[in-house]
Design a protein around this motif. Sequence first.
Motif, PDB file in Angstrom:
ATOM      1  N   ILE A 241       0.812  -1.221   0.000  1.00  0.00           N
ATOM      2  CA  ILE A 241       0.000   0.000   0.000  1.00  0.00           C
ATOM      3  C   ILE A 241       0.849   1.277   0.000  1.00  0.00           C
ATOM      4  O   ILE A 241       0.458   2.267  -0.637  1.00  0.00           O
ATOM      5  N   PRO A 242       2.024   1.331   0.667  1.00  0.00           N
ATOM      6  CA  PRO A 242       2.818   2.561   0.543  1.00  0.00           C
ATOM      7  C   PRO A 242       3.206   2.863  -0.905  1.00  0.00           C
ATOM      8  O   PRO A 242       3.141   4.023  -1.350  1.00  0.00           O
ATOM      9  N   ASP A 243       3.614   1.817  -1.658  1.00  0.00           N
ATOM     10  CA  ASP A 243       3.970   2.020  -3.063  1.00  0.00           C
ATOM     11  C   ASP A 243       2.761   2.467  -3.881  1.00  0.00           C
ATOM     12  O   ASP A 243       2.876   3.312  -4.779  1.00  0.00           O
ATOM     13  N   VAL A 244       1.607   1.867  -3.592  1.00  0.00           N
ATOM     14  CA  VAL A 244       0.380   2.255  -4.295  1.00  0.00           C
ATOM     15  C   VAL A 244       0.078   3.736  -4.061  1.00  0.00           C
ATOM     16  O   VAL A 244      -0.212   4.484  -5.000  1.00  0.00           O
ATOM     17  N   LEU A 245       0.178   4.179  -2.815  1.00  0.00           N
ATOM     18  CA  LEU A 245      -0.164   5.557  -2.477  1.00  0.00           C
ATOM     19  C   LEU A 245       0.855   6.546  -3.048  1.00  0.00           C
ATOM     20  O   LEU A 245       0.486   7.670  -3.424  1.00  0.00           O
ATOM     21  N   VAL A 246       2.111   6.143  -3.130  1.00  0.00           N
ATOM     22  CA  VAL A 246       3.115   7.005  -3.769  1.00  0.00           C
ATOM     23  C   VAL A 246       2.773   7.198  -5.243  1.00  0.00           C
ATOM     24  O   VAL A 246       2.866   8.306  -5.782  1.00  0.00           O
ATOM     25  N   GLU A 247       2.353   6.131  -5.908  1.00  0.00           N
ATOM     26  CA  GLU A 247       1.944   6.250  -7.312  1.00  0.00           C
ATOM     27  C   GLU A 247       0.732   7.168  -7.454  1.00  0.00           C
ATOM     28  O   GLU A 247       0.585   7.870  -8.474  1.00  0.00           O
ATOM     29  N   LEU A 248      -0.119   7.204  -6.415  1.00  0.00           N
ATOM     30  CA  LEU A 248      -1.304   8.064  -6.462  1.00  0.00           C
ATOM     31  C   LEU A 248      -0.996   9.511  -6.080  1.00  0.00           C
ATOM     32  O   LEU A 248      -1.901  10.349  -6.052  1.00  0.00           O
ATOM     33  N   GLY A 249       0.291   9.803  -5.762  1.00  0.00           N
ATOM     34  CA  GLY A 249       0.686  11.187  -5.544  1.00  0.00           C
ATOM     35  C   GLY A 249       1.085  11.541  -4.126  1.00  0.00           C
ATOM     36  O   GLY A 249       1.431  12.697  -3.852  1.00  0.00           O
ATOM     37  N   SER A 253       6.801   9.478   3.062  1.00  0.00           N
ATOM     38  CA  SER A 253       6.604   9.535   4.509  1.00  0.00           C
ATOM     39  C   SER A 253       5.111   9.510   4.858  1.00  0.00           C
ATOM     40  O   SER A 253       4.696   8.819   5.804  1.00  0.00           O
ATOM     41  N   LEU A 254       4.289  10.230   4.089  1.00  0.00           N
ATOM     42  CA  LEU A 254       2.849  10.226   4.351  1.00  0.00           C
ATOM     43  C   LEU A 254       2.249   8.854   4.048  1.00  0.00           C
ATOM     44  O   LEU A 254       1.350   8.385   4.772  1.00  0.00           O
ATOM     45  N   ALA A 255       2.754   8.204   2.999  1.00  0.00           N
ATOM     46  CA  ALA A 255       2.284   6.856   2.684  1.00  0.00           C
ATOM     47  C   ALA A 255       2.617   5.885   3.820  1.00  0.00           C
ATOM     48  O   ALA A 255       1.829   4.983   4.139  1.00  0.00           O
ATOM     49  N   GLY A 256       3.771   6.066   4.468  1.00  0.00           N
ATOM     50  CA  GLY A 256       4.132   5.245   5.617  1.00  0.00           C
ATOM     51  C   GLY A 256       3.178   5.442   6.781  1.00  0.00           C
ATOM     52  O   GLY A 256       2.802   4.477   7.460  1.00  0.00           O
ATOM     53  N   TRP A 257       2.776   6.701   7.004  1.00  0.00           N
ATOM     54  CA  TRP A 257       1.801   6.970   8.064  1.00  0.00           C
ATOM     55  C   TRP A 257       0.439   6.358   7.722  1.00  0.00           C
ATOM     56  O   TRP A 257      -0.295   5.924   8.623  1.00  0.00           O
ATOM     57  N   MET A 258       0.109   6.307   6.451  1.00  0.00           N
ATOM     58  CA  MET A 258      -1.145   5.671   6.048  1.00  0.00           C
ATOM     59  C   MET A 258      -1.128   4.174   6.371  1.00  0.00           C
ATOM     60  O   MET A 258      -2.144   3.596   6.760  1.00  0.00           O
ATOM     61  N   LEU A 259       0.040   3.545   6.220  1.00  0.00           N
ATOM     62  CA  LEU A 259       0.177   2.128   6.580  1.00  0.00           C
ATOM     63  C   LEU A 259      -0.047   1.933   8.081  1.00  0.00           C
ATOM     64  O   LEU A 259      -0.734   0.997   8.508  1.00  0.00           O
ATOM     65  N   VAL A 309      -9.728  11.704  -0.057  1.00  0.00           N
ATOM     66  CA  VAL A 309     -10.387  10.437  -0.394  1.00  0.00           C
ATOM     67  C   VAL A 309      -9.482   9.254  -0.047  1.00  0.00           C
ATOM     68  O   VAL A 309      -9.948   8.216   0.439  1.00  0.00           O
ATOM     69  N   ILE A 310      -8.175   9.408  -0.300  1.00  0.00           N
ATOM     70  CA  ILE A 310      -7.236   8.332   0.041  1.00  0.00           C
ATOM     71  C   ILE A 310      -7.285   8.046   1.542  1.00  0.00           C
ATOM     72  O   ILE A 310      -7.332   6.885   1.970  1.00  0.00           O
ATOM     73  N   THR A 311      -7.298   9.097   2.345  1.00  0.00           N
ATOM     74  CA  THR A 311      -7.330   8.917   3.801  1.00  0.00           C
ATOM     75  C   THR A 311      -8.607   8.216   4.237  1.00  0.00           C
ATOM     76  O   THR A 311      -8.570   7.270   5.040  1.00  0.00           O
ATOM     77  N   ILE A 312      -9.737   8.645   3.700  1.00  0.00           N
ATOM     78  CA  ILE A 312     -11.013   8.005   4.036  1.00  0.00           C
ATOM     79  C   ILE A 312     -11.018   6.552   3.567  1.00  0.00           C
ATOM     80  O   ILE A 312     -11.490   5.644   4.273  1.00  0.00           O
ATOM     81  N   SER A 313     -10.461   6.303   2.380  1.00  0.00           N
ATOM     82  CA  SER A 313     -10.407   4.942   1.842  1.00  0.00           C
ATOM     83  C   SER A 313      -9.551   4.034   2.728  1.00  0.00           C
ATOM     84  O   SER A 313      -9.914   2.880   2.984  1.00  0.00           O
ATOM     85  N   VAL A 314      -8.424   4.556   3.204  1.00  0.00           N
ATOM     86  CA  VAL A 314      -7.567   3.784   4.097  1.00  0.00           C
ATOM     87  C   VAL A 314      -8.299   3.478   5.407  1.00  0.00           C
ATOM     88  O   VAL A 314      -8.197   2.366   5.952  1.00  0.00           O
ATOM     89  N   LEU A 315      -9.076   4.449   5.905  1.00  0.00           N
ATOM     90  CA  LEU A 315      -9.876   4.211   7.118  1.00  0.00           C
ATOM     91  C   LEU A 315     -10.893   3.095   6.883  1.00  0.00           C
ATOM     92  O   LEU A 315     -11.075   2.221   7.745  1.00  0.00           O
ATOM     93  N   PHE A 316     -11.542   3.101   5.723  1.00  0.00           N
ATOM     94  CA  PHE A 316     -12.494   2.046   5.393  1.00  0.00           C
ATOM     95  C   PHE A 316     -11.803   0.681   5.327  1.00  0.00           C
ATOM     96  O   PHE A 316     -12.288  -0.311   5.888  1.00  0.00           O
TER      97      PHE A 316
END
Length: 404
Positions: A241-249, A253-259, A309-316
């Motif tokens: 998921i970190p790699d996916v989120l980096v591709e999405l922009g 570091s933020l992608a790591g926090w999303m994980l 939307v990414i943040t909400i999607s990660v919460l879901f």
Amino acid sequence: MPSLSSYKNLHKRYSYFFLIAGIIFVAFNLRPAITSVGPLIPIIRESTGMSNSMAGTLTTIPLLSFAVFSLVAPKLGLRFGNHLSIFCALLILGAGILIRSSGVITAIFIGTALVGVGIAICNVLLPGVVKFSFPKKVGLMTSLYTACMGIFASIGSGVSIPLYETFGLGWEQALGVWAVLTVLALFVWLPQIIGTKETKKPVKEDKPGFSQSIWSSSLAWQVTLFMGLQSFLFYSLITWIPDVLVELGMSLSLAGWMLFLLQLVGIPFSFAAPIIADKLNNQKPIVIAICSLYFLGFTGLIFNPNVAVITISVLFLGTAQGGAISLALTLLSLRAANARHASLLSGMAQSFGYLLAAAGPVFMGFLYDTFHTWKPFLFVLSGIAVFILWFGLKAAEDKFVLPE
């Protein structure tokens, strides 16, 4: 003077207290020895000179150990008793952590395999312990230990780098520190193997082929596939998921926090799902709710990937995953008529389930190498969620995998 019955009641209360404490401390040990490795892999690779593929197997080996020893664990429980088997599994886990932290490449892989063996045995036998000791509180006890697993899974991934950087420990010590938690669990679990009926009189199988009959149950296969597919989805997500989120922009570091958020947000729902499941005649509403959250999460990432939307999607997705793993573990007890069946079903479901889980990150990496984009990853996991829904609805029916 207090009567004999008063002393017996007091002894019974203390016995339950120590058993609950033991289950909690065992649960503390079921994830951090694995989740602590991922953040340190680049450092381990640089320190040891491992190749990328070799370093990647450090997260795959425990899952393969899970798959193999999940089949062996019920037999150990039948032969030696669940309590003694769990104690020995904790010894194996502690030894694996210490061997792995030696820094020698061969020892790293041997220790990693032992970590998987120890955790696999505990994973499989705990549902049987809960079913036997708390038959009317399966949901509550499953909630308790799955929440403890989730909390320490998050802690394991979150503190590895601070232990390495802030506290100045080498990666070896940052991994080895988890042996302290295992030693604590051994002491807390010790009362369960001293003078208990279970360990003095190991349970034997009633008839030849009994353990094989679980594999002929269609309901057992539905529970197994629900367990396996949600594990496939979970390990694919936390790996990529970190790699996916980096591709999405997103920034790295933020992608790591999303994980971290993905794992953390699921904890309350991993606690709630078993309690709710235990109160329902069947668990279909929970399955529908979990899969609806999966679909909403993947839809947001596929079609409208801005930061909000990414943040909400990660919460879901995190909420769905927290509910899915705890429901899967609860079904191992609810679909079993007794503790023996629970252990056999647990062995079957976790063995096949972790085989699927081990294949997930590898297959998803192959998809990326083939298409050079993470879009197929999101579409495939959306499809996996459809199968989770299908098998989950079947597994949620109010039946037993085997007659009592």
